[in-house]
Design an enzyme around this catalytic site. Structure first.
Site: not given
Length: 263
Positions: A143, A240
Site C-alpha cells: 500500500e 479505515e
C-alpha cells in the site's frame, strides 16, 4: 454493489477490541479488517467472527516496534529474519481466521540508509512473502502511504507500487488502493482506479484531509463507489477512518449503500 468492511482498529474504539465485532455486525457490516490482531489468540478472534457472522477481510503482518514509530519491516535492511518470522505468524493467523489477504508494510527507512539497498531488500522480502502466502491461498498486498502521516515511508505512489508488483512478478501480489493516501500524494483518483483496477486487491476510504468519515472533506466517494461498480471491482472497501464521535453516530453515509445492497 460495494461491500464495506469496518476497520476495527480505528472504528468502535468506544468498546474493547473483542466487542467491536458484534458492534460492527449490528450496524450492517459483513466484513472487518484491522491493523494487527496479535494481542489476542487467533481462535478467540475466530469465535467473535463466527458469532457475528463476519468475514475477516484483511490485517497486517507484524509492523515492528509501532510504539517507537516503526511502520513495517519489509524495506528495512538487517531486519529480514524478523520480517520472515512475522510473515509466518501472520499466515498462521490467516489460516485460523479464514483471511485471504495480508498487507505487508514497507516501513520507514532511516535517512542514512541507501534507498537502492532498501528497494532490493523490499523486493526480496515481498518475493518471500508471496511465495509463502501462495501455499496458504493468501494474497499479499502493498500500500502506498502518504509521507505526511508516515514520514519517510518507503512506498508513496501508485505507479511505484505497481512497478514493484510487476518486478516481483508474483500472481498473488496486489496493490492496496487507499483513496485517502492517494488523494494526499497524487489526486486524480478516478483515473488511477481506471488505470490500475486489474491489479488492485483492496480499497480503503476516509475523508480528506482529516481522515474522518468518508462524507467529510474533499473526495466525492459516492462517485468513486459507482465507478468501482462500473469497473467490475468485486473486492471489499475498508472503512479505515477516525470517527469524529461515536462510530454509530457517524454512519449516516453508509446507510444508503446498505439499503441498496439489501434490495
Amino acid at each position: 454493489m460495494p461491500r464495506f468492511a469496518a476497520n476495527l482498529t480505528l472504528l468502535y474504539q468506544e468498546v474493547p477490541f473483542l466487542e467491536r465485532f458484534r458492534a460492527a455486525a449490528a450496524d450492517g457490516f459483513r466484513g472487518v479488517e484491522c491493523l494487527f490482531p496479535y494481542e489476542h489468540p487467533a481462535n478467540e478472534i475466530r469465535a467473535r467472527l463466527d458469532d457475528a457472522g463476519l468475514t475477516q477481510v484483511l490485517f497486517n503482518t507484524p509492523g515492528g516496534d509501532w510504539a517507537s514509530g516503526e511502520r513495517g519491516l519489509a524495506a528495512l535492511p538487517g531486519r529480514e529474519a524478523q520480517f520472515r518470522d512475522g510473515v509466518e505468524l501472520a499466515l498462521d493467523y490467516a489460516d485460523t481466521l479464514g483471511c485471504r489477504q495480508l498487507h505487508v508494510m514497507a516501513g520507514c527507512p532511516d535517512a542514512a540508509q541507501s534507498l537502492e539497498r532498501c528497494r532490493a531488500v523490499y523486493l526480496e522480502n515481498l518475493a518471500f512473502a508471496a511465495e509463502r502466502a501462495a501455499a496458504h491461498g493468501v494474497t499479499i498486498l502493498i500500500e502506498p502511504i502518504n509521507p505526511r502521516d508516515f514520514p519517510r515511508y518507503f512506498l508513496t505512489r501508485q505507479d511505484q507500487a505497481q512497478a514493484i508488483r510487476q518486478e516481483v512478478g508474483a500472481s498473488n501480489l496486489k496493490v492496496q488502493f487507499d483513496a485517502y493516501h492517494c488523494q494526499i500524494v497524487e489526486g486524480d483518483l478516478a483515473m488511477k482506479l481506471r488505470q490500475h483496477i486489474a491489479n488492485i486487491g483492496h480499497v480503503q476510504v476516509a475523508g480528506v484531509p482529516a481522515r474522518h468519515e468518508p462524507d467529510t472533506g474533499e473526495v466525492n466517494y459516492p462517485f468513486l463507489f459507482r465507478l468501482l461498480d462500473e469497473l467490475g471491482y468485486t473486492g471489499w472497501i475498508g472503512c479505515e477512518y477516525r470517527p469524529q464521535g461515536e462510530t454509530r453516530a457517524g454512519l449516516g453515509w453508509l446507510k444508503p449503500w446498505l439499503r441498496s445492497a439489501a434490495r
